[in-house]
Design an enzyme around this catalytic site. Structure first.
Site, PDB file in Angstrom:
ATOM      1  N   SER B  41     -13.477  21.325  19.623  1.00 49.79           N
ATOM      2  CA  SER B  41     -13.772  22.567  18.894  1.00 49.79           C
ATOM      3  C   SER B  41     -13.898  22.327  17.396  1.00 49.79           C
ATOM      4  CB  SER B  41     -12.709  23.630  19.181  1.00 49.79           C
ATOM      5  OG  SER B  41     -11.428  23.149  18.852  1.00 49.79           O
ATOM      6  N   GLU B  62       1.042  23.236  16.213  1.00 51.19           N
ATOM      7  CA  GLU B  62       0.490  23.446  14.875  1.00 51.19           C
ATOM      8  C   GLU B  62       1.487  23.123  13.766  1.00 51.19           C
ATOM      9  OE1 GLU B  62       0.146  25.687  17.402  1.00 51.19           O
ATOM     10  OE2 GLU B  62      -1.909  25.055  17.816  1.00 51.19           O
ATOM     11  N   PHE B  87      -4.616  29.874  14.630  1.00 51.32           N
ATOM     12  CA  PHE B  87      -3.353  29.182  14.950  1.00 51.32           C
ATOM     13  C   PHE B  87      -2.870  28.329  13.776  1.00 51.32           C
ATOM     14  CE2 PHE B  87      -5.731  29.240  19.140  1.00 51.32           C
ATOM     15  CZ  PHE B  87      -5.227  30.469  19.512  1.00 51.32           C
ATOM     16  N   ARG B 171     -17.862  29.255  13.041  1.00 52.11           N
ATOM     17  CA  ARG B 171     -18.723  28.687  14.077  1.00 52.11           C
ATOM     18  C   ARG B 171     -19.914  29.609  14.362  1.00 52.11           C
ATOM     19  NH1 ARG B 171     -15.023  27.715  18.914  1.00 52.11           N
ATOM     20  NH2 ARG B 171     -16.818  27.341  20.195  1.00 52.11           N
TER      21      ARG B 171
END
Lengths: 275, 320
Positions: B41, B62, B87, B171
């Site tokens: 991603s 994270e 996140f 994106r």
């Protein structure tokens, strides 16, 4: 206490001095965390005066060993250790937590040479130590990374995230020392969110574990100075300690987590610590 | 200075992000990538193939990802810490505060798929709060590039500048902006894409091309509207905002909550030093499900929505 290790005589003397300085800082500032300062002191003294490759004249040397105090509230002992080592003048300790002092209640690398990362909120030291160890692994550098966490602090999940990665990447240049004094701010760890069996947890995460009396200088020095060649895993040193070690009325008393001694207590404590 | 929209195509800025990091890493071995199971991603599959030792995947973790990034910087690396913005910025906010901003480490945080890129997945996956909670942190440079060129420039600037960065990488496919050949990207410096006197649109990220289209629509009805690309919201180009206030009406447009982001930053300057009519376009709160395009349209974050807001703001000023 046995002092057969060649450096133990020095580290024991330094530990005594660190305890005196740290207690004085807390006494003058009228705040601090003396219980944890006393439990971590022997670990700091043996690391800084018996094991770590650090140079106060060149605190950012890329080849230095990294030391990270994740239990960042124990700055009484930490600053006293750094000053004794020569990172900054001893008289600066008198400014501890005074207005505009560089010696904040929790360490700040931008103010204080020798500090690697700013800690204070718990559970931050381990991931940073793992990152520094990965950098060393990538570069095939020979520096080592040491991180001290409090035992209560292990209730923070970020430690276990970092522990997974350290085990997965077999970070043999990484040593974790758990200051296992059994007490957190309000109660025993085992009465709060139990950690035992703690050694088994670290083994299950892919670490080597050695258990030690965290006030035994010979034992600590022999662990910290043991050759790392041939190691294939990160090392967890489970150091059994006592909060308030060295001061009878503080020892193992949860109320001294951030208690402040009065004058009579201060003088008695100095007597017990000795010169 | 002006820029036109190249109608030839629309592009995912993550590709430009990844290509630039790979090119920089080729020349600078300090550059590493840190991910939270986000290799694909973050478009870092190519990076991983070329530099397998320099791609550190900490798994779905994270807090460790950001802390490990800070540790890598301590060890002399230049880490690009890349994960879904929702996140990265929310789960690891304390690590960003303490280990990156407060410690002032050379960590480049890359919030991928920001805004409402994950529209259908719902508010847990929207990242429309990240400007607000990061903008409070001293030392942290925050940049939201508008197209492929600006993404490349922002990544290069982050690599070349010591200190903490947050790059907000969408994106959503956006068109290229055709800039003058001497166009320069400067951190903390707004880019004026259309000159104008009647009002100013201040936008960043995916909203910039829409702001240009809005100005073109308004020009067709005789209005002369300035368009400012405020890619960096920290540090903020205060002079550009003061100058915009001289046009008498400002409309901000961002793929973010109306509270605390670009509009909030502009409002702080306008209210305290150069009062003028101000309209903040963005999202009102937790959003319903829907595609990114659906959500942008529903909340007026389109060229015609921005144009309407400009007209209304100018009218309100005249009526006052």
């Amino acid at each position: 206490m046995s002092t057969s290790h060649p450096r133990a005589e020095l580290t024991v003397a330094k530990a005594r001095q660190i305890r005196r300085l740290a207690l004085g800082m807390v006494y003058r500032a009228k705040q601090g965390h003396p219980g944890g300062d006393m439990s971590v002191t022997d670990i700091l003294a043996t690391l800084y005066f018996g094991a770590l490759r650090v140079d106060p004249a060149n605190p950012n040397d890329p080849k230095r060993d990294r030391f990270i105090l994740s239990k960042g509230h124990c700055t009484g002992a930490f600053y006293a250790t750094l000053a004794e080592k020569g990172f900054f003048p001893l008289d600066q300790l008198d400014t501890y937590m005074q207005p505009l002092s560089k010696l904040n209640g929790h360490p700040n690398r931008n103010y204080t040479p020798g500090v690697e990362t700013n800690t204070g909120p718990l559970g931050h030291g381990m991931p940073v130590a793992v990152g520094a160890a990965i950098a060393g692994q990538i570069d095939q550098a020979d520096y080592r990374v040491f991180v001290v966490v409090g035992d209560g602090e292990l209730q923070e999940g970020s430690n276990w995230e970092a522990a997974l990665t350290a085990g997965h990447r077999k970070l043999a240049n990484l040593t974790l020392i758990i200051d296992r004094n059994g007490l957190q701010q309000g109660a025993r760890t085992e009465d709060t969110a139990a950690l035992e069996p703690l050694a088994d947890k670290w083994r299950a995460f892919g670490w080597d574990v050695v258990e030690v009396d965290g006030h035994d200088h010979d034992a600590l020095l022999s662990i910290f100075t043991a050759p790392t060649a041939g190691r294939t895993k990160p090392l967890c040193v489970l150091a059994r300690t006592h909060k308030g070690q060295g001061i009878s009325f503080m020892r193992d008393q949860v109320s001294w987590h951030h208690g402040v001694p009065n004058q009579a207590q201060y003088e008695l404590a100095l007597q017990e610590i000795g010169q | 200075m002006s820029a036109e929209i190249n109608a030839a195509g629309r592009y995912d800025c993550r590709e430009a992000f990844a290509k630039t990091i790979e090119a920089l890493a080729e020349k600078d071995e300090r550059i590493v990538a840190v991910v939270n199971d986000s290799v694909g991603s973050s478009k870092l599959v190519g990076f991983q193939k070329r530099f397998p030792n320099r791609l550190i995947n900490v798994g779905i973790a994270e807090q460790a990802m950001v802390g490990v990034g800070a540790g890598l910087a301590n060890g002399g690396k230049v880490p690009f810490v890349s994960g879904a913005s929702c996140f990265l910025t929310a789960r690891a906010l304390e690590q960003i505060k303490a280990d990156v901003a407060y410690t002032n480490t050379n960590v480049k945080l890359c919030g991928m798929s920001s805004g409402v890129a994950y529209g259908e997945l719902g508010p847990t996956h929207h990242s429309i709060e990240d400007f607000a909670w990061l903008r409070l942190l001293p030392n942290l440079t925050i940049t939201a590039p508008s197209d492929r060129w600006e993404t490349e420039q922002a990544v290069k600037a982050a690599a070349a500048t010591e200190g903490p960065f947050f790059l907000r990488i969408s994106r959503m496919a956006v068109p290229d902006l055709v800039r003058p050949s001497d166009a320069m990207f400067q951190i903390g410096k707004a880019e004026t894409l259309r000159q104008g006197r009647d009002a100013t649109i201040i936008a960043n990220g995916v909203m910039v091309s829409r702001a240009i289209e809005a100005a073109d629509q308004l020009a067709a009805s005789g209005m002369n509207v300035r368009v400012v690309n405020m890619a960096s919201i920290a540090p903020l180009d205060i002079e550009a905002i003061r100058s915009a206030a001289e046009t008498g009406a400002i409309v901000t447009a961002e793929e973010h909550s109306v509270r605390g982001g670009l509009g909030g930053a502009v409002a702080e300057v306008v209210a305290t030093s150069c009062p003028c009519r101000l309209r903040i376009l963005g999202f009102p709160g937790f959003l319903p499900t829907g595609s990114p395009e659906f959500l942008l349209e529903r909340y007026g974050l389109t060229a015609s929505g921005i144009a309407d807001a400009v007209r209304q703001t100018i009218e309100a000023r005249k009526a006052a």
